[in-house]
Design an enzyme around this catalytic site. Structure first.
Site, PDB file in Angstrom:
ATOM      1  N   TYR A 154       0.835  -1.213   0.000  1.00  0.00           N
ATOM      2  CA  TYR A 154       0.000   0.000   0.000  1.00  0.00           C
ATOM      3  C   TYR A 154       0.871   1.266   0.000  1.00  0.00           C
ATOM      4  O   TYR A 154       0.570   2.230  -0.700  1.00  0.00           O
ATOM      5  CB  TYR A 154      -0.939   0.012   1.220  1.00  0.00           C
ATOM      6  CG  TYR A 154      -2.121  -0.913   1.048  1.00  0.00           C
ATOM      7  CD1 TYR A 154      -3.103  -0.637   0.098  1.00  0.00           C
ATOM      8  CD2 TYR A 154      -2.282  -2.054   1.825  1.00  0.00           C
ATOM      9  CE1 TYR A 154      -4.203  -1.475  -0.071  1.00  0.00           C
ATOM     10  CE2 TYR A 154      -3.367  -2.897   1.661  1.00  0.00           C
ATOM     11  CZ  TYR A 154      -4.319  -2.604   0.711  1.00  0.00           C
ATOM     12  OH  TYR A 154      -5.406  -3.422   0.541  1.00  0.00           O
TER      13      TYR A 154
HETATM   14  C1  LIG Z   1      -0.133  -7.829  -1.574  1.00  0.00           C
HETATM   15  C2  LIG Z   1      -0.588  -8.469  -2.913  1.00  0.00           C
HETATM   16  C3  LIG Z   1      -2.054  -8.106  -3.144  1.00  0.00           C
HETATM   17  C4  LIG Z   1       0.283  -7.897  -4.047  1.00  0.00           C
HETATM   18  O1  LIG Z   1      -0.196  -8.444  -5.281  1.00  0.00           O
HETATM   19  P1  LIG Z   1       0.760  -8.581  -6.571  1.00  0.00           P
HETATM   20  O2  LIG Z   1      -0.123  -8.829  -7.737  1.00  0.00           O
HETATM   21  O3  LIG Z   1       1.821  -9.571  -6.319  1.00  0.00           O
HETATM   22  O4  LIG Z   1       1.393  -7.125  -6.625  1.00  0.00           O
HETATM   23  P2  LIG Z   1       1.906  -6.353  -7.936  1.00  0.00           P
HETATM   24  O5  LIG Z   1       2.527  -7.321  -8.878  1.00  0.00           O
HETATM   25  O6  LIG Z   1       0.797  -5.517  -8.462  1.00  0.00           O
HETATM   26  O7  LIG Z   1       2.999  -5.418  -7.284  1.00  0.00           O
HETATM   27  C5  LIG Z   1       2.935  -4.030  -7.333  1.00  0.00           C
HETATM   28  C6  LIG Z   1       4.122  -3.427  -6.666  1.00  0.00           C
HETATM   29  O8  LIG Z   1       4.068  -3.693  -5.254  1.00  0.00           O
HETATM   30  C7  LIG Z   1       5.222  -4.416  -4.855  1.00  0.00           C
HETATM   31  N1  LIG Z   1       4.812  -5.442  -3.929  1.00  0.00           N
HETATM   32  C8  LIG Z   1       3.932  -6.437  -4.163  1.00  0.00           C
HETATM   33  N2  LIG Z   1       3.847  -7.229  -3.088  1.00  0.00           N
HETATM   34  C9  LIG Z   1       4.692  -6.708  -2.179  1.00  0.00           C
HETATM   35  C10 LIG Z   1       5.063  -7.090  -0.893  1.00  0.00           C
HETATM   36  N3  LIG Z   1       4.537  -8.163  -0.316  1.00  0.00           N
HETATM   37  N4  LIG Z   1       5.985  -6.336  -0.235  1.00  0.00           N
HETATM   38  C11 LIG Z   1       6.542  -5.257  -0.812  1.00  0.00           C
HETATM   39  N5  LIG Z   1       6.243  -4.846  -2.063  1.00  0.00           N
HETATM   40  C12 LIG Z   1       5.322  -5.561  -2.719  1.00  0.00           C
HETATM   41  C13 LIG Z   1       5.783  -5.049  -6.121  1.00  0.00           C
HETATM   42  O9  LIG Z   1       7.169  -5.260  -6.015  1.00  0.00           O
HETATM   43  C14 LIG Z   1       5.440  -4.046  -7.177  1.00  0.00           C
HETATM   44  O10 LIG Z   1       6.399  -2.987  -7.197  1.00  0.00           O
HETATM   45  P3  LIG Z   1       6.954  -2.438  -8.616  1.00  0.00           P
HETATM   46  O11 LIG Z   1       5.743  -1.838  -9.284  1.00  0.00           O
HETATM   47  O12 LIG Z   1       7.979  -1.441  -8.225  1.00  0.00           O
HETATM   48  O13 LIG Z   1       7.477  -3.644  -9.324  1.00  0.00           O
HETATM   49  C15 LIG Z   1      -0.382 -10.017  -2.898  1.00  0.00           C
HETATM   50  O14 LIG Z   1       0.939 -10.304  -2.531  1.00  0.00           O
HETATM   51  C16 LIG Z   1      -1.329 -10.781  -1.978  1.00  0.00           C
HETATM   52  O15 LIG Z   1      -2.443 -11.122  -2.366  1.00  0.00           O
HETATM   53  N6  LIG Z   1      -0.878 -11.079  -0.738  1.00  0.00           N
HETATM   54  C17 LIG Z   1      -1.671 -11.876   0.184  1.00  0.00           C
HETATM   55  C18 LIG Z   1      -2.888 -11.125   0.684  1.00  0.00           C
HETATM   56  C19 LIG Z   1      -2.550  -9.777   1.290  1.00  0.00           C
HETATM   57  O16 LIG Z   1      -1.611  -9.639   2.048  1.00  0.00           O
HETATM   58  N7  LIG Z   1      -3.356  -8.760   0.917  1.00  0.00           N
HETATM   59  C20 LIG Z   1      -3.121  -7.365   1.299  1.00  0.00           C
HETATM   60  C21 LIG Z   1      -4.330  -6.711   1.802  1.00  0.00           C
HETATM   61  S1  LIG Z   1      -4.784  -7.257   3.399  1.00  0.00           S
END
Ligand SMILES: CC(C)(COP(=O)(O)OP(=O)(O)OC[C@H]1O[C@@H](n2cnc3c(N)ncnc32)[C@H](O)[C@@H]1OP(=O)(O)O)[C@@H](O)C(=O)NCCC(=O)NCCS
Length: 178
Positions: A141
């Site tokens: 976020y």
């Molecule tokens: C958090 C989550 C939604 C990210 O989804 P994703 O599709 O892998 O994310 P994206 O590919 O869109 O990443 C976007 C950016 O955020 C960063 N990012 C993604 N996950 C990250 C993490 N866990 N920690 C740090 N940065 C992160 C990526 O490196 C990327 O950066 P960039 O644009 O500079 O390359 C996914 O890891 C998830 O579903 N996690 C489990 C559920 C969760 O924790 N949800 C969060 C809300 S409670």
């Protein structure tokens, strides 16, 4: 939005039980409670999927909320009436574990932000808030311009005006790539 990807309202046509993001609470919400919440008007869930496919690649749930004034940075509440601040809540957001790091989480987040902005043109809402489940979700976020509340670093928000500016920047054509 990447080629054949769509974001749609969750309907019974989607495979809710097949979704796995490695966080049991977020899987359970989608398979057992998301539809009920929609009927009860508690939250509305949108799913990311490929056109004409029922596999859910990711989802978010969105609803209204309010943020206590004492939780916001002083400079952000200057001049506001002493009431909780109306907000839009991204209650849950998750991407399937087999589709991580393809930009799907960002697609979902920007879609939710766009929806919240459009709503705030019609109904008062000053910010968008979310509860990050852990440090890693919080980093996701923060990367998108959210900031932490004063006393709870995993409770994050972004002001509507900041979100609008960020979205406008995102939509600007990339002139440097020529
Ligand atoms: C958090 C989550 C939604 C990210 O989804 P994703 O599709 O892998 O994310 P994206 O590919 O869109 O990443 C976007 C950016 O955020 C960063 N990012 C993604 N996950 C990250 C993490 N866990 N920690 C740090 N940065 C992160 C990526 O490196 C990327 O950066 P960039 O644009 O500079 O390359 C996914 O890891 C998830 O579903 N996690 C489990 C559920 C969760 O924790 N949800 C969060 C809300 S409670």
């Amino acid at each position: 939005m990447v080629s054949d990807l769509c974001i749609s309202l969750l309907s019974p046509d989607f495979d809710r039980k097949g979704f796995d993001c490695d966080v049991p609470e977020l899987n359970d919400f989608l398979s057992k409670r998301a539809r009920k919440h929609m009927t009860q008007r508690m939250s509305v869930t949108y799913v990311l999927h490929k056109e004409d496919e029922c596999e859910i690649l990711g989802y978010y749930a969105i609803s209204m909320a309010e943020i206590r004034m004492i939780d916001l940075q002083k400079e952000l509440i200057k001049g506001l009436p002493r009431h909780p601040v109306p907000a839009v809540r991204i209650g849950r957001l998750a991407v399937s574990k087999s589709h991580r790091e393809k930009g799907y989480g960002s697609e979902l987040l920007w879609d939710a932000i766009e929806r919240a902005l459009s709503l705030s043109d019609q109904i008062g809402a000053r910010a968008i808030e979310a509860h990050a489940k852990n440090d890693s979700a919080r980093k996701f976020y923060l990367k998108h311009g959210f900031i932490s509340l004063v006393d709870d670093k995993n409770h994050v928000y972004i002001l509507m005006e900041t979100a609008r500016e960020a979205l406008e920047r995102l939509e600007e054509p990339d002139t440097e790539s020529d």
